[in-house]
Design a protein around this motif. Structure first.
Motif, mmCIF file in Angstrom:
data_model
loop_
_atom_site.group_PDB
_atom_site.id
_atom_site.type_symbol
_atom_site.label_atom_id
_atom_site.label_comp_id
_atom_site.label_asym_id
_atom_site.label_seq_id
_atom_site.Cartn_x
_atom_site.Cartn_y
_atom_site.Cartn_z
ATOM 1 N N ASN A 115 0.835 -1.367 -0.187
ATOM 2 C CA ASN A 115 -0.045 0.139 0.016
ATOM 3 C C ASN A 115 0.883 1.241 0.045
ATOM 4 O OD1 ASN A 115 -2.124 -1.656 0.131
ATOM 5 N ND2 ASN A 115 -2.540 -1.484 2.251
ATOM 6 N N THR A 116 2.131 1.014 -0.057
ATOM 7 C CA THR A 116 3.042 2.246 -0.125
ATOM 8 C C THR A 116 3.070 3.021 -1.664
ATOM 9 O OG1 THR A 116 4.827 0.942 -0.591
ATOM 10 C CG2 THR A 116 4.319 1.423 1.769
ATOM 11 N N GLY A 117 3.203 4.313 -1.706
ATOM 12 C CA GLY A 117 3.186 4.835 -3.109
ATOM 13 C C GLY A 117 1.949 4.821 -3.837
ATOM 14 N N THR A 118 1.343 5.882 -3.778
ATOM 15 C CA THR A 118 -0.261 5.974 -4.614
ATOM 16 C C THR A 118 0.203 6.281 -5.814
ATOM 17 O OG1 THR A 118 -0.568 8.124 -3.851
ATOM 18 C CG2 THR A 118 -1.596 6.509 -2.448
ATOM 19 N N ASP A 119 -1.032 6.200 -6.571
ATOM 20 C CA ASP A 119 -0.851 6.343 -8.065
ATOM 21 C C ASP A 119 -2.403 6.638 -8.727
ATOM 22 O OD1 ASP A 119 0.054 6.931 -10.672
ATOM 23 O OD2 ASP A 119 0.939 4.721 -10.995
ATOM 24 N N GLN A 120 -2.651 7.200 -9.852
ATOM 25 C CA GLN A 120 -3.927 7.400 -10.377
ATOM 26 C C GLN A 120 -4.462 6.190 -11.071
ATOM 27 O OE1 GLN A 120 -6.235 10.055 -9.554
ATOM 28 N NE2 GLN A 120 -4.506 10.820 -8.632
ATOM 29 N N PHE A 287 -8.801 7.249 -9.275
ATOM 30 C CA PHE A 287 -8.871 7.310 -7.817
ATOM 31 C C PHE A 287 -7.155 7.259 -7.376
ATOM 32 C CE2 PHE A 287 -12.462 4.589 -8.590
ATOM 33 C CZ PHE A 287 -13.636 5.323 -8.318
ATOM 34 N N ASN A 288 -6.917 7.966 -6.350
ATOM 35 C CA ASN A 288 -5.684 7.935 -5.755
ATOM 36 C C ASN A 288 -5.259 7.170 -4.875
ATOM 37 O OD1 ASN A 288 -2.996 8.916 -5.072
ATOM 38 N ND2 ASN A 288 -3.853 10.008 -3.330
#
Length: 379
Positions: A115-120, A287-288
Protein backbone atom coordinates in the motif's frame (compact mmCIF):
# COMPACT_ATOMS: atom_id res chain seq x y z
CA UNK A 1 56.46 -26.06 19.28
CA UNK A 2 52.99 -24.58 18.62
CA UNK A 3 50.46 -24.27 21.43
CA UNK A 4 47.81 -26.89 20.67
CA UNK A 5 45.27 -25.01 22.80
CA UNK A 6 45.49 -21.84 20.73
CA UNK A 7 42.00 -20.89 19.48
CA UNK A 8 41.33 -21.48 15.85
CA UNK A 9 39.95 -18.76 13.62
CA UNK A 10 36.23 -19.03 12.73
CA UNK A 11 35.70 -20.20 9.13
CA UNK A 12 34.41 -17.60 6.67
CA UNK A 13 31.17 -19.48 6.07
CA UNK A 14 30.44 -19.52 9.82
CA UNK A 15 31.10 -15.79 10.07
CA UNK A 16 28.66 -15.12 7.24
CA UNK A 17 25.93 -17.23 8.88
CA UNK A 18 26.48 -15.58 12.27
CA UNK A 19 26.36 -12.08 10.79
CA UNK A 20 23.19 -12.94 8.90
CA UNK A 21 21.49 -14.25 12.05
CA UNK A 22 22.51 -11.18 14.05
CA UNK A 23 21.29 -8.83 11.30
CA UNK A 24 17.96 -10.68 11.04
CA UNK A 25 17.56 -10.48 14.81
CA UNK A 26 18.24 -6.72 14.77
CA UNK A 27 15.71 -6.16 11.99
CA UNK A 28 13.18 -8.33 13.83
CA UNK A 29 13.58 -6.30 17.02
CA UNK A 30 13.18 -3.04 15.08
CA UNK A 31 10.04 -4.28 13.31
CA UNK A 32 8.60 -5.58 16.57
CA UNK A 33 9.06 -2.18 18.18
CA UNK A 34 7.95 -0.09 15.20
CA UNK A 35 5.11 -2.17 13.77
CA UNK A 36 3.78 -4.28 16.65
CA UNK A 37 4.51 -2.83 20.08
CA UNK A 38 2.14 0.01 21.06
CA UNK A 39 3.67 3.34 21.92
CA UNK A 40 1.84 6.48 22.96
CA UNK A 41 2.20 9.69 20.99
CA UNK A 42 2.73 11.49 24.31
CA UNK A 43 0.50 14.36 23.22
CA UNK A 44 -2.91 15.68 24.16
CA UNK A 45 -3.14 17.48 20.84
CA UNK A 46 -4.20 21.05 20.14
CA UNK A 47 -7.83 22.16 20.20
CA UNK A 48 -8.65 23.64 16.78
CA UNK A 49 -12.48 23.53 16.71
CA UNK A 50 -15.49 23.31 18.97
CA UNK A 51 -19.13 22.55 18.28
CA UNK A 52 -21.77 24.44 20.25
CA UNK A 53 -25.12 22.68 19.97
CA UNK A 54 -26.86 26.01 20.58
CA UNK A 55 -25.31 27.76 17.56
CA UNK A 56 -26.88 28.30 14.18
CA UNK A 57 -25.26 25.12 12.81
CA UNK A 58 -28.11 22.90 13.95
CA UNK A 59 -30.30 20.66 11.80
CA UNK A 60 -33.81 19.28 12.08
CA UNK A 61 -34.24 15.53 12.36
CA UNK A 62 -36.67 13.81 9.95
CA UNK A 63 -39.10 12.91 12.74
CA UNK A 64 -39.33 16.56 13.81
CA UNK A 65 -39.93 17.57 10.21
CA UNK A 66 -42.70 14.98 9.84
CA UNK A 67 -44.40 16.18 13.01
CA UNK A 68 -44.21 19.74 11.75
CA UNK A 69 -45.66 18.72 8.38
CA UNK A 70 -48.50 16.85 10.10
CA UNK A 71 -49.44 19.89 12.16
CA UNK A 72 -49.40 22.23 9.20
CA UNK A 73 -51.28 19.82 6.94
CA UNK A 74 -54.18 19.66 9.40
CA UNK A 75 -54.48 23.44 9.25
CA UNK A 76 -54.31 23.54 5.47
CA UNK A 77 -56.38 20.44 4.71
CA UNK A 78 -59.29 22.39 3.22
CA UNK A 79 -57.04 24.43 0.92
CA UNK A 80 -55.02 21.45 -0.20
CA UNK A 81 -58.14 19.43 -1.04
CA UNK A 82 -59.34 22.23 -3.32
CA UNK A 83 -56.01 22.53 -5.12
CA UNK A 84 -54.94 18.89 -5.22
CA UNK A 85 -56.29 18.28 -8.72
CA UNK A 86 -53.98 20.92 -10.19
CA UNK A 87 -50.78 19.74 -8.45
CA UNK A 88 -48.65 17.16 -10.21
CA UNK A 89 -46.37 14.84 -8.24
CA UNK A 90 -42.76 15.73 -8.96
CA UNK A 91 -40.34 12.93 -9.87
CA UNK A 92 -36.55 13.05 -9.57
CA UNK A 93 -34.57 13.25 -12.77
CA UNK A 94 -32.32 10.25 -13.26
CA UNK A 95 -29.43 10.46 -15.71
CA UNK A 96 -27.78 7.24 -16.78
CA UNK A 97 -24.35 7.26 -18.37
CA UNK A 98 -23.85 4.64 -21.05
CA UNK A 99 -21.14 2.05 -20.25
CA UNK A 100 -17.74 2.82 -21.74
CA UNK A 101 -14.91 0.57 -22.78
CA UNK A 102 -13.02 -0.67 -19.74
CA UNK A 103 -9.70 1.06 -19.23
CA UNK A 104 -6.98 -0.95 -17.52
CA UNK A 105 -5.32 0.70 -14.52
CA UNK A 106 -1.69 1.66 -14.62
CA UNK A 107 0.60 -0.60 -12.58
CA UNK A 108 3.93 0.36 -11.18
CA UNK A 109 6.63 -1.61 -9.42
CA UNK A 110 6.35 0.61 -6.33
CA UNK A 111 2.71 -0.22 -5.59
CA UNK A 112 2.23 -3.70 -7.04
CA UNK A 113 2.41 -5.66 -3.78
CA UNK A 114 1.76 -3.21 -0.97
CA UNK A 115 0.00 0.00 0.00
CA UNK A 116 2.98 2.35 -0.22
CA UNK A 117 3.12 4.91 -2.99
CA UNK A 118 -0.18 5.95 -4.53
CA UNK A 119 -0.95 6.39 -8.20
CA UNK A 120 -3.92 7.40 -10.36
CA UNK A 121 -6.12 4.45 -11.33
CA UNK A 122 -8.89 5.14 -13.82
CA UNK A 123 -12.39 4.23 -12.69
CA UNK A 124 -13.98 1.18 -14.28
CA UNK A 125 -17.07 2.34 -16.18
CA UNK A 126 -18.32 -1.21 -16.73
CA UNK A 127 -18.18 -1.92 -12.99
CA UNK A 128 -19.96 1.37 -12.24
CA UNK A 129 -22.68 0.54 -14.75
CA UNK A 130 -23.12 -2.93 -13.23
CA UNK A 131 -24.08 -1.25 -9.95
CA UNK A 132 -26.13 1.71 -11.18
CA UNK A 133 -28.18 -0.38 -13.61
CA UNK A 134 -28.69 -3.38 -11.33
CA UNK A 135 -31.60 -4.26 -9.07
CA UNK A 136 -30.71 -3.76 -5.41
CA UNK A 137 -32.24 -5.97 -2.72
CA UNK A 138 -32.82 -3.92 0.44
CA UNK A 139 -34.01 -4.84 3.92
CA UNK A 140 -34.35 -2.47 6.87
CA UNK A 141 -32.91 -4.36 9.84
CA UNK A 142 -32.94 -1.79 12.64
CA UNK A 143 -33.33 1.87 13.57
CA UNK A 144 -32.71 4.35 16.36
CA UNK A 145 -34.35 7.65 17.24
CA UNK A 146 -32.82 9.91 19.88
CA UNK A 147 -32.85 13.58 20.78
CA UNK A 148 -29.81 14.37 18.62
CA UNK A 149 -29.65 11.58 16.03
CA UNK A 150 -31.76 9.26 13.91
CA UNK A 151 -30.20 6.16 12.35
CA UNK A 152 -31.72 3.61 10.01
CA UNK A 153 -29.76 0.43 9.21
CA UNK A 154 -30.26 -1.43 5.93
CA UNK A 155 -28.80 -4.66 4.62
CA UNK A 156 -28.50 -4.53 0.84
CA UNK A 157 -27.12 -6.70 -1.95
CA UNK A 158 -26.51 -6.44 -5.66
CA UNK A 159 -25.44 -9.02 -8.22
CA UNK A 160 -25.59 -12.80 -8.07
CA UNK A 161 -23.33 -15.78 -7.53
CA UNK A 162 -19.63 -15.05 -7.53
CA UNK A 163 -20.38 -11.38 -8.35
CA UNK A 164 -22.75 -10.79 -5.43
CA UNK A 165 -21.95 -7.82 -3.16
CA UNK A 166 -23.58 -7.54 0.27
CA UNK A 167 -23.32 -4.31 2.22
CA UNK A 168 -24.75 -2.50 5.22
CA UNK A 169 -25.94 1.10 5.07
CA UNK A 170 -26.34 3.43 8.04
CA UNK A 171 -28.54 6.37 7.00
CA UNK A 172 -27.65 8.96 9.65
CA UNK A 173 -29.27 12.28 10.56
CA UNK A 174 -27.86 14.44 13.37
CA UNK A 175 -28.78 17.78 14.92
CA UNK A 176 -25.21 19.09 14.69
CA UNK A 177 -21.77 17.96 13.55
CA UNK A 178 -20.62 17.39 17.11
CA UNK A 179 -22.90 14.36 17.37
CA UNK A 180 -20.55 12.50 15.01
CA UNK A 181 -17.68 11.61 17.30
CA UNK A 182 -14.48 9.60 17.06
CA UNK A 183 -12.56 7.56 19.62
CA UNK A 184 -9.06 6.10 19.94
CA UNK A 185 -8.33 2.59 21.16
CA UNK A 186 -7.77 2.76 24.93
CA UNK A 187 -8.60 6.48 24.62
CA UNK A 188 -4.93 7.02 23.78
CA UNK A 189 -3.37 8.62 20.71
CA UNK A 190 -0.34 6.73 19.41
CA UNK A 191 1.02 4.07 17.09
CA UNK A 192 0.01 0.39 17.25
CA UNK A 193 -2.47 1.04 20.06
CA UNK A 194 -5.40 -1.20 19.16
CA UNK A 195 -8.72 -2.48 20.41
CA UNK A 196 -11.80 -4.04 18.88
CA UNK A 197 -14.69 -1.97 17.54
CA UNK A 198 -17.19 -3.37 20.03
CA UNK A 199 -15.01 -2.54 23.03
CA UNK A 200 -14.41 1.04 21.87
CA UNK A 201 -18.12 1.47 21.12
CA UNK A 202 -19.22 0.18 24.53
CA UNK A 203 -16.63 2.30 26.33
CA UNK A 204 -18.23 5.40 24.79
CA UNK A 205 -21.84 4.23 25.13
CA UNK A 206 -22.23 4.22 21.34
CA UNK A 207 -25.48 3.16 19.73
CA UNK A 208 -23.72 2.94 16.37
CA UNK A 209 -20.08 2.81 15.24
CA UNK A 210 -17.89 2.06 12.25
CA UNK A 211 -14.14 1.59 11.85
CA UNK A 212 -12.08 4.70 11.13
CA UNK A 213 -8.96 5.17 9.02
CA UNK A 214 -6.58 3.10 11.23
CA UNK A 215 -4.47 6.21 11.77
CA UNK A 216 -2.27 4.29 14.26
CA UNK A 217 -0.87 2.03 11.55
CA UNK A 218 1.43 4.83 10.36
CA UNK A 219 3.05 8.03 11.60
CA UNK A 220 2.04 10.09 8.57
CA UNK A 221 -1.11 11.95 7.60
CA UNK A 222 -3.47 14.44 9.18
CA UNK A 223 -5.26 13.43 12.40
CA UNK A 224 -7.99 15.76 13.73
CA UNK A 225 -10.48 14.14 16.07
CA UNK A 226 -13.34 15.82 17.92
CA UNK A 227 -11.80 19.22 17.17
CA UNK A 228 -8.31 18.28 18.39
CA UNK A 229 -5.31 18.19 16.05
CA UNK A 230 -2.79 15.47 16.88
CA UNK A 231 -0.59 15.60 13.78
CA UNK A 232 -0.44 17.16 10.33
CA UNK A 233 2.66 15.68 8.70
CA UNK A 234 1.08 15.03 5.32
CA UNK A 235 1.60 12.14 2.93
CA UNK A 236 0.29 11.37 -0.57
CA UNK A 237 -3.14 10.11 0.52
CA UNK A 238 -6.48 11.89 0.00
CA UNK A 239 -8.08 13.55 3.03
CA UNK A 240 -11.70 13.78 4.22
CA UNK A 241 -12.83 16.59 6.55
CA UNK A 242 -16.07 17.02 8.52
CA UNK A 243 -16.51 20.68 9.43
CA UNK A 244 -18.33 22.18 12.40
CA UNK A 245 -21.04 23.54 10.10
CA UNK A 246 -21.94 19.96 9.13
CA UNK A 247 -20.43 20.02 5.66
CA UNK A 248 -17.97 17.39 4.42
CA UNK A 249 -15.32 17.80 1.76
CA UNK A 250 -12.64 15.52 0.36
CA UNK A 251 -9.25 16.67 -0.88
CA UNK A 252 -6.40 15.29 -2.93
CA UNK A 253 -2.97 15.55 -1.31
CA UNK A 254 -2.14 18.49 -3.60
CA UNK A 255 -5.35 20.35 -2.72
CA UNK A 256 -5.20 19.84 1.04
CA UNK A 257 -3.87 22.54 3.35
CA UNK A 258 -4.10 21.93 7.09
CA UNK A 259 -4.13 25.61 8.07
CA UNK A 260 -6.97 26.32 5.63
CA UNK A 261 -9.28 23.53 6.83
CA UNK A 262 -8.56 24.36 10.47
CA UNK A 263 -9.50 27.99 9.81
CA UNK A 264 -12.79 26.74 8.33
CA UNK A 265 -13.57 24.68 11.43
CA UNK A 266 -12.29 21.12 10.93
CA UNK A 267 -14.07 18.90 13.46
CA UNK A 268 -12.80 15.55 12.10
CA UNK A 269 -10.13 14.76 9.50
CA UNK A 270 -9.33 11.28 8.16
CA UNK A 271 -6.36 10.26 6.04
CA UNK A 272 -6.77 6.99 4.12
CA UNK A 273 -8.93 7.27 1.02
CA UNK A 274 -9.21 7.64 -1.78
CA UNK A 275 -11.98 10.14 -2.37
CA UNK A 276 -14.72 8.60 -4.52
CA UNK A 277 -17.16 11.31 -5.70
CA UNK A 278 -16.71 14.80 -7.16
CA UNK A 279 -18.95 16.84 -4.80
CA UNK A 280 -21.94 16.54 -7.13
CA UNK A 281 -22.54 12.81 -6.68
CA UNK A 282 -20.58 11.73 -9.76
CA UNK A 283 -17.95 8.98 -9.62
CA UNK A 284 -14.45 10.38 -10.10
CA UNK A 285 -12.68 9.52 -13.34
CA UNK A 286 -9.66 8.20 -11.41
CA UNK A 287 -8.70 7.22 -7.87
CA UNK A 288 -5.54 8.07 -5.96
CA UNK A 289 -4.74 4.59 -4.67
CA UNK A 290 -2.65 1.42 -4.99
CA UNK A 291 -3.15 -1.79 -6.92
CA UNK A 292 -4.13 -3.77 -3.85
CA UNK A 293 -6.62 -1.18 -2.60
CA UNK A 294 -8.13 -0.86 -6.07
CA UNK A 295 -9.15 -4.55 -6.16
CA UNK A 296 -12.21 -6.27 -4.64
CA UNK A 297 -12.06 -6.04 -0.85
CA UNK A 298 -14.28 -5.58 2.19
CA UNK A 299 -14.89 -1.82 2.53
CA UNK A 300 -16.07 0.95 4.80
CA UNK A 301 -16.92 4.44 3.58
CA UNK A 302 -18.36 7.75 4.71
CA UNK A 303 -20.70 9.72 2.46
CA UNK A 304 -22.11 13.24 2.64
CA UNK A 305 -25.57 14.20 1.40
CA UNK A 306 -26.15 17.59 3.07
CA UNK A 307 -25.34 19.20 6.44
CA UNK A 308 -26.75 16.88 9.09
CA UNK A 309 -27.31 13.94 6.71
CA UNK A 310 -24.62 11.29 6.17
CA UNK A 311 -24.37 7.80 4.74
CA UNK A 312 -21.98 5.17 6.14
CA UNK A 313 -21.44 1.90 4.27
CA UNK A 314 -19.67 -1.32 5.19
CA UNK A 315 -19.20 -3.90 2.41
CA UNK A 316 -18.54 -7.52 3.34
CA UNK A 317 -16.13 -9.48 1.19
CA UNK A 318 -13.90 -12.48 0.47
CA UNK A 319 -16.90 -14.79 0.86
CA UNK A 320 -18.01 -15.94 -2.59
CA UNK A 321 -21.75 -16.39 -2.97
CA UNK A 322 -22.45 -14.07 -0.04
CA UNK A 323 -20.25 -11.11 -0.90
CA UNK A 324 -17.11 -10.82 -3.01
CA UNK A 325 -16.25 -7.36 -1.72
CA UNK A 326 -16.19 -4.24 -3.87
CA UNK A 327 -13.67 -2.50 -6.05
CA UNK A 328 -13.27 1.24 -5.58
CA UNK A 329 -15.36 1.83 -8.71
CA UNK A 330 -18.16 -0.34 -7.33
CA UNK A 331 -17.96 1.32 -3.92
CA UNK A 332 -18.11 4.76 -5.52
CA UNK A 333 -21.18 3.71 -7.52
CA UNK A 334 -22.87 2.43 -4.34
CA UNK A 335 -22.22 5.72 -2.56
CA UNK A 336 -23.53 7.68 -5.53
CA UNK A 337 -26.68 5.53 -5.62
CA UNK A 338 -27.19 6.26 -1.91
CA UNK A 339 -27.48 9.96 -2.76
CA UNK A 340 -24.06 11.11 -1.57
CA UNK A 341 -22.33 14.17 -3.03
CA UNK A 342 -18.92 13.42 -1.52
CA UNK A 343 -17.73 9.98 -0.44
CA UNK A 344 -14.50 8.68 1.01
CA UNK A 345 -12.99 5.22 1.44
CA UNK A 346 -12.03 4.36 5.03
CA UNK A 347 -9.86 1.43 6.10
CA UNK A 348 -11.14 -1.89 4.81
CA UNK A 349 -10.26 -5.57 4.67
CA UNK A 350 -10.56 -7.17 8.10
CA UNK A 351 -11.04 -3.67 9.57
CA UNK A 352 -14.41 -3.20 7.83
CA UNK A 353 -16.91 -3.46 10.69
CA UNK A 354 -20.20 -1.82 11.59
CA UNK A 355 -21.59 -1.90 15.13
CA UNK A 356 -25.18 -1.24 16.20
CA UNK A 357 -26.95 -1.61 19.54
CA UNK A 358 -24.38 -3.84 21.22
CA UNK A 359 -23.04 -6.00 18.41
CA UNK A 360 -21.19 -6.13 15.09
CA UNK A 361 -23.93 -6.41 12.49
CA UNK A 362 -21.93 -7.30 9.36
CA UNK A 363 -19.76 -10.38 8.73
CA UNK A 364 -16.15 -9.16 8.92
CA UNK A 365 -13.49 -11.08 7.04
CA UNK A 366 -11.81 -13.52 9.41
CA UNK A 367 -13.94 -12.22 12.26
CA UNK A 368 -12.39 -8.75 12.01
CA UNK A 369 -9.31 -7.38 13.74
CA UNK A 370 -8.28 -4.91 16.40
CA UNK A 371 -7.87 -1.37 15.08
CA UNK A 372 -6.86 2.07 16.33
CA UNK A 373 -10.05 4.16 16.02
CA UNK A 374 -13.77 4.35 15.38
CA UNK A 375 -16.42 6.83 14.26
CA UNK A 376 -19.50 6.65 16.47
CA UNK A 377 -22.76 8.17 17.66
CA UNK A 378 -23.61 7.98 21.35
CA UNK A 379 -26.81 6.47 22.57
Amino acid sequence: MKNASKSRRMPVWAMIITDTILMAAAVGVFMLFDYVMPHSGNTNGTVVAQVDSQTENTFELPSASKNSDTDSSSDDSETSSQDSSSVATSQPTVTTTAPQTEKKPKRTTANWYDNTGTDQYESDQNAISSITNASVTSEQIDSYTGDDAEITIYKKSVGEGSEKITYYVADVYVTNAGVIKTAFANDTYGKNIKSNVSQMARTHDAIWAINGDFYGNTEEGIVIRNGVKYRDNLNDADVCVLFTDGTVKTYSADEFNADTVIALGAWQAWCFGPQLLDGNGNVLSSFNTTTYLNSSNPRSAIGYCEPGHYIFVTVDGRNEGYSKGATLSELAAIMSDEGCKYAYNLDGGKSAMMYFDGEIINQPDGGGRDISDIIYIGG
